[in-house]
Design a protein around this motif. Structure first.
Motif, mmCIF file in Angstrom:
data_model
loop_
_atom_site.group_PDB
_atom_site.id
_atom_site.type_symbol
_atom_site.label_atom_id
_atom_site.label_comp_id
_atom_site.label_asym_id
_atom_site.label_seq_id
_atom_site.Cartn_x
_atom_site.Cartn_y
_atom_site.Cartn_z
ATOM 1 N N ALA A 264 -89.654 89.896 -32.978
ATOM 2 C CA ALA A 264 -90.002 91.071 -33.780
ATOM 3 C C ALA A 264 -90.920 92.034 -33.447
ATOM 4 C CB ALA A 264 -89.984 90.419 -35.109
ATOM 5 N N LEU A 265 -92.047 91.429 -32.794
ATOM 6 C CA LEU A 265 -93.049 92.471 -32.536
ATOM 7 C C LEU A 265 -92.638 93.191 -31.370
ATOM 8 C CD1 LEU A 265 -96.047 90.164 -33.213
ATOM 9 C CD2 LEU A 265 -95.485 92.134 -34.458
ATOM 10 N N VAL A 266 -91.968 92.592 -30.426
ATOM 11 C CA VAL A 266 -91.500 93.195 -29.188
ATOM 12 C C VAL A 266 -90.519 94.372 -29.708
ATOM 13 C CG1 VAL A 266 -90.077 92.885 -27.226
ATOM 14 C CG2 VAL A 266 -91.668 91.226 -27.744
ATOM 15 N N GLU A 267 -89.757 93.945 -30.549
ATOM 16 C CA GLU A 267 -88.609 94.803 -31.052
ATOM 17 C C GLU A 267 -89.599 96.219 -31.789
ATOM 18 O OE1 GLU A 267 -85.725 92.874 -33.592
ATOM 19 O OE2 GLU A 267 -85.856 94.841 -34.923
ATOM 20 N N ALA A 268 -90.619 95.826 -32.528
ATOM 21 C CA ALA A 268 -91.327 97.029 -33.370
ATOM 22 C C ALA A 268 -91.824 97.842 -32.317
ATOM 23 C CB ALA A 268 -92.340 96.298 -33.997
ATOM 24 N N HIS A 269 -92.301 96.924 -31.124
ATOM 25 C CA HIS A 269 -93.056 97.950 -30.149
ATOM 26 C C HIS A 269 -92.002 98.903 -29.609
ATOM 27 C CE1 HIS A 269 -95.606 98.875 -26.986
ATOM 28 N NE2 HIS A 269 -94.589 98.736 -26.019
ATOM 29 N N SER A 270 -90.877 98.605 -29.194
ATOM 30 C CA SER A 270 -89.962 99.323 -28.419
ATOM 31 C C SER A 270 -89.031 100.264 -29.122
ATOM 32 C CB SER A 270 -88.910 98.651 -27.252
ATOM 33 O OG SER A 270 -88.412 97.483 -28.131
ATOM 34 N N ASP A 271 -88.881 100.165 -30.572
ATOM 35 C CA ASP A 271 -88.092 100.819 -31.302
ATOM 36 C C ASP A 271 -88.859 101.818 -32.076
ATOM 37 O OD1 ASP A 271 -86.769 101.841 -33.324
ATOM 38 O OD2 ASP A 271 -85.747 100.080 -34.222
ATOM 39 N N ALA A 272 -88.645 103.192 -31.611
ATOM 40 C CA ALA A 272 -89.405 104.376 -31.956
ATOM 41 C C ALA A 272 -89.377 104.677 -33.632
ATOM 42 C CB ALA A 272 -89.032 105.765 -31.325
ATOM 43 N N SER A 273 -88.237 104.237 -34.140
ATOM 44 C CA SER A 273 -88.016 104.069 -35.614
ATOM 45 C C SER A 273 -88.962 103.497 -36.418
ATOM 46 C CB SER A 273 -86.602 104.045 -36.221
ATOM 47 O OG SER A 273 -86.389 102.610 -35.971
ATOM 48 N N VAL A 274 -89.555 102.300 -35.751
ATOM 49 C CA VAL A 274 -90.688 101.402 -36.684
ATOM 50 C C VAL A 274 -92.011 102.170 -36.279
ATOM 51 C CG1 VAL A 274 -91.677 99.181 -36.515
ATOM 52 C CG2 VAL A 274 -89.322 99.310 -36.167
ATOM 53 N N ARG A 275 -92.614 102.450 -37.253
ATOM 54 C CA ARG A 275 -93.793 103.256 -37.185
ATOM 55 C C ARG A 275 -94.954 102.423 -38.096
ATOM 56 N NH1 ARG A 275 -91.941 108.697 -36.421
ATOM 57 N NH2 ARG A 275 -93.850 109.624 -37.493
ATOM 58 N N ALA A 276 -94.865 101.215 -38.521
ATOM 59 C CA ALA A 276 -95.728 100.423 -39.053
ATOM 60 C C ALA A 276 -95.047 98.869 -39.308
ATOM 61 C CB ALA A 276 -96.343 100.845 -40.451
ATOM 62 N N GLN B 52 -98.964 100.753 -48.622
ATOM 63 C CA GLN B 52 -99.833 101.115 -47.538
ATOM 64 C C GLN B 52 -99.097 101.485 -46.407
ATOM 65 O OE1 GLN B 52 -102.190 102.319 -49.625
ATOM 66 N NE2 GLN B 52 -103.889 101.343 -48.358
ATOM 67 N N ALA B 53 -98.008 100.262 -45.981
ATOM 68 C CA ALA B 53 -97.258 100.616 -44.817
ATOM 69 C C ALA B 53 -96.291 101.793 -45.024
ATOM 70 C CB ALA B 53 -96.675 99.330 -44.665
ATOM 71 N N LEU B 54 -96.012 101.904 -46.035
ATOM 72 C CA LEU B 54 -94.959 103.107 -46.015
ATOM 73 C C LEU B 54 -95.809 104.273 -45.820
ATOM 74 C CD1 LEU B 54 -92.807 102.056 -49.005
ATOM 75 C CD2 LEU B 54 -91.954 102.404 -46.699
ATOM 76 N N LYS B 55 -97.052 104.580 -46.484
ATOM 77 C CA LYS B 55 -98.039 105.639 -46.079
ATOM 78 C C LYS B 55 -98.039 105.821 -44.629
ATOM 79 C CE LYS B 55 -101.052 105.153 -49.773
ATOM 80 N NZ LYS B 55 -102.708 105.097 -49.942
ATOM 81 N N LEU B 56 -98.522 104.930 -43.968
ATOM 82 C CA LEU B 56 -98.795 104.750 -42.590
ATOM 83 C C LEU B 56 -97.513 105.253 -41.707
ATOM 84 C CD1 LEU B 56 -100.879 101.453 -41.969
ATOM 85 C CD2 LEU B 56 -101.627 103.785 -41.532
ATOM 86 N N ALA B 57 -96.189 104.707 -42.185
ATOM 87 C CA ALA B 57 -95.040 105.151 -41.620
ATOM 88 C C ALA B 57 -94.884 106.705 -41.680
ATOM 89 C CB ALA B 57 -93.989 104.561 -42.055
ATOM 90 N N ALA B 58 -95.502 107.301 -42.725
ATOM 91 C CA ALA B 58 -95.132 108.867 -42.908
ATOM 92 C C ALA B 58 -96.014 109.550 -42.182
ATOM 93 C CB ALA B 58 -95.100 108.956 -44.430
ATOM 94 N N LEU B 59 -97.154 108.894 -41.431
ATOM 95 C CA LEU B 59 -97.951 109.754 -40.758
ATOM 96 C C LEU B 59 -97.608 109.984 -39.316
ATOM 97 C CD1 LEU B 59 -101.347 108.208 -42.004
ATOM 98 C CD2 LEU B 59 -100.626 110.699 -42.414
ATOM 99 N N PRO B 60 -98.112 110.767 -38.481
ATOM 100 C CA PRO B 60 -97.810 110.932 -37.202
ATOM 101 C C PRO B 60 -98.045 109.796 -36.397
ATOM 102 C CG PRO B 60 -99.105 112.961 -37.730
ATOM 103 C CD PRO B 60 -99.249 111.989 -38.955
#
Ligand code: COA
Length: 254
Positions: free
Chosen positions: A36-48, A188-196
């Motif tokens: 899941a962490l590898v997927e999070a790393h490579s998927d640009a739509s994952v931001r947090a 908090q995670a959603l707040k991070l996901a909304a930042l650049p």
């Protein structure tokens, strides 16, 4: 599924889901989290990334039956893939702790960026009580947040401590009522996901980069000792005692 992975609104959530075994982590669960962490790393739509347990238990740490059956680690073992993934994650990682966090359940938090815990949560690093030694670079990172004596007390005695103390030590950002912690951490995670994303990436890299080599070296060095100690009679006695629901007897060993 003992690990649930969900992607929504830019946040990839990894949830422990083995409540009958207190979310104890098996090799298959480490592998699922590492993937899941590898997927999070490579998927640009994952931001947090958000890591959470169940209400009433974060994680009882490594599955002790797994430790007894297949103690061999090695650089490419699922646990090390997971540790590499979380310790070098470029995207922000938020944790929600709504119950006891034992062993790696606590040490993984030292790699997270934001940690929220229930007022009723407890933490423990019972490595010496199990005849083991610290892992996940906790022998380095805990003293960075808590000072030498603060870390030594927890790592040498291995006794559980409460959420207030974890916050005082410095690795928990904020305490919340148990029913609110998951929602707060998610917000908090959603707040991070909304930042650049680029700003977050550079900010995190600037804070973490200098220590990265030292952390990876410490993880590897701890693993050498940990691997040997898993096979030693002290640990065998400790695991057996846990399942026999008795206190271990270490007096038979030098
Ligand atoms: N590995 C394997 N099984 C585990 C486990 C672990 N790490 N932690 C708990 N379990 C099992 C117990 O054996 C028990 O099984 P049973 O129902 O067949 O008896 C079940 O999960 C429930 O655990 P229990 O100890 O009864 O729950 P509790 O609420 O009283 O205590 C903990 C919860 C997490 C404090 C306690 O289970 C614990 O200390 N676990 C061991 C933690 C540990 O040493 N981890 C390794 C760190 S390196």
């Amino acid at each position: 599924m003992d690990i649930l992975v969900e992607r929504a609104d830019g946040v990839l959530t990894i949830a422990f889901n083995r409540p009958d075994r207190k979310n104890a982590i098996t090799a298959a669960m480490y592998q699922a989290m590492a993937d899941a962490l590898v997927e999070a790393h490579s998927d640009a739509s994952v931001r947090a990334i958000l890591i959470r347990g169940s209400i009433g238990i974060f994680s009882a740490g490594n599955d002790l039956e797994d430790f007894m059956k297949s103690p061999a680690g090695g650089e490419n073992s699922p646990v090390f893939q997971f540790l590499r993934g979380i310790s070098s994650a470029e995207k922000p990682v938020v944790a929600s702790v709504a119950g006891p966090a034992v062993g790696i359940g606590t040490t993984l938090l030292l790699h997270c960026d934001l940690v929220y815990a229930a007022e009723s949560a407890t933490f423990s690093l019972p490595f010496t009580q199990l005849g083991l030694c610290p892992e996940a670079a906790s022998s380095l990172l805990l003293q960075r947040v808590a000072g030498y004596q603060g870390a030594a007390e927890k790592l040498l005695l291995g006794e559980a401590f409460d959420a207030k103390e974890a916050q005082r030590m410095g690795f928990v950002n904020r305490l919340l009522p148990v029913a609110e912690v998951d929602a707060f951490a998610k917000a908090q995670a959603l707040k991070l996901a909304a930042l650049p994303a680029s700003s977050l990436r550079v900010t995190k890299a600037l804070m973490k980069r200098a220590a990265q080599h030292e952390i990876q070296t410490q993880i590897a060095e701890e693993a050498v000792h940990f691997g040997k100690m898993l096979l030693a009679p002290e640990a065998r006695e400790a695991f057996k005692a846990f399942f026999e629901k008795r206190k271990p007897d270490f007096r038979q060993f030098d």
